[in-house]
Design a protein around this motif. Sequence first.
Motif, PDB file in Angstrom:
ATOM      1  N   ASP A 285       0.842  -1.198   0.000  1.00 62.39           N
ATOM      2  CA  ASP A 285       0.000   0.000   0.000  1.00 62.39           C
ATOM      3  C   ASP A 285       0.874   1.244   0.000  1.00 62.39           C
ATOM      4  N   HIS A 286       0.475   2.245  -0.787  1.00 63.29           N
ATOM      5  CA  HIS A 286       1.211   3.507  -0.746  1.00 63.29           C
ATOM      6  C   HIS A 286       0.229   4.632  -0.442  1.00 63.29           C
ATOM      7  N   ASN A 287       0.763   5.702   0.078  1.00 65.16           N
ATOM      8  CA  ASN A 287      -0.049   6.870   0.395  1.00 65.16           C
ATOM      9  C   ASN A 287      -1.247   6.498   1.268  1.00 65.16           C
ATOM     10  N   CYS A 288      -1.015   5.628   2.222  1.00 58.57           N
ATOM     11  CA  CYS A 288      -2.131   5.078   2.982  1.00 58.57           C
ATOM     12  C   CYS A 288      -2.146   5.537   4.422  1.00 58.57           C
ATOM     13  N   ALA A 289      -1.092   6.156   4.909  1.00 60.28           N
ATOM     14  CA  ALA A 289      -1.079   6.502   6.324  1.00 60.28           C
ATOM     15  C   ALA A 289      -0.645   7.932   6.509  1.00 60.28           C
TER      16      ALA A 289
ATOM     17  N   GLN B  71       6.531   1.578  10.221  1.00 59.30           N
ATOM     18  CA  GLN B  71       6.137   2.985  10.255  1.00 59.30           C
ATOM     19  C   GLN B  71       7.165   3.822  11.016  1.00 59.30           C
TER      20      GLN B  71
ATOM     21  N   ASN C  31       3.909   4.252   5.150  1.00 61.77           N
ATOM     22  CA  ASN C  31       3.254   2.949   5.024  1.00 61.77           C
ATOM     23  C   ASN C  31       4.027   1.926   5.843  1.00 61.77           C
ATOM     24  N   TRP C  32       3.677   0.674   5.700  1.00 62.59           N
ATOM     25  CA  TRP C  32       4.243  -0.339   6.585  1.00 62.59           C
ATOM     26  C   TRP C  32       4.643  -1.561   5.777  1.00 62.59           C
TER      27      TRP C  32
ATOM     28  N   ASP D   4       4.662   8.368  -0.305  1.00 67.12           N
ATOM     29  CA  ASP D   4       4.382   7.088  -0.956  1.00 67.12           C
ATOM     30  C   ASP D   4       4.997   5.920  -0.187  1.00 67.12           C
TER      31      ASP D   4
END
Lengths: 285, 92
Positions: free
Chosen positions: A7-11, A54, A109-110, A268
């Motif tokens: 996942d990118h740009n998610c947190a 993170q 992201n993680w 990202d």
Amino acid sequence: MTSITIDHNCARAEVPLVPLICKVKEIVPQTSDVASIRITSLDDTKPFEAKPGQTAMLSVIPYGECMFAVSSQGADYLEFTVKRVGYVTEQLHALQAGDQVGLRGPYGNWFPYEELKGRDVLFVGGGIGMAPLRSLITYMLDRRSDYGRIDLVYSGSTRDDLVYYDDIIENWPKIDNMHVHLSVYKGTPDWAGEVCYTAPFLESLGIGSEGRVVVLCGGPSLFKTCLQSLVRLGFAESDIITTLEMKMKCGIGKCGRCNIGSKYICLDGPVFTMEELKELPGNVH
Amino acid sequence: MKDGERFRCWDSCMFSAYTEMAGNHNPRPTKMPRVRQRFMHKLCFFEDRYGKMLCVGCGRCVEKCPVALDITMLIDDIQAVDLGQALATEGA
């Protein structure tokens, strides 16, 4: 085997610009220039939950702030493992238990810990590269039955530069289906193990690429050489995961320091697969 | 801390210290990657990401540049370069 997608740009932290005033719970020395700094909020609770990989911005008032990976977490603290290399980290090392610091996060992201379930995972790290890797290793060890075989290939300059020495020597090799492979670059009389650079050491271990995912974190030269070794060993670039959190500066996509092409590590990333990174213009490090 | 001082200073992505990290590693160590970052960000990276170009075409930078470094000439020069060839040489 399904390939890993990240996942990118998610947190994004809810209030990313306002530091939460926290205090130092404890400082655990790791080596001569690395220490683990445990941060707790003023009312002795955990400042926030962070997923493996993170990062958070730690500020030493009034000296400055830096982005660090959350290397592990306890019931009431977040732990940052920091190497003393510059102005802010010098001040961080000089802190005492009870001193106040600013903390904002979590950012980024993680590691894809859900997608890694059931897979064999090979960790490759050097020196302070252990800090982000450790967040995922401890997460996986807490849920040991969900994951396959874990290999850790870890190197340091000398025996005294190996971070989390007790874990890598004593605790982790005893864990079921976990294999720890250590090397140092410069041998000393108190070191009985391998003396070898990480990349040739990694190639000599005979770890197969079949169904295995690699998580790689280290300095620029380790990164480059180990990447070549991993490709020689037959790993697909989509199965090599890395984190670039060391490039982050502002954490919110404003300063233009961490970007590689149009990708911002802070917005990202910091976690990418090699397949994604090789599409970007310019060097990774 | 009860009081403080607001300190602001100029900085530029063209300075070598801009991307230098603690520990002396620098992802953009020479002029080449820094110039590339400056022009690519203005004309390409930002547009890729946010859909707008960072140049409005006012021509002020061409008019006012103390060393007569004309961005339009630079773009023409870049267009004349064989990109595939240039990237292959850079990777070596």
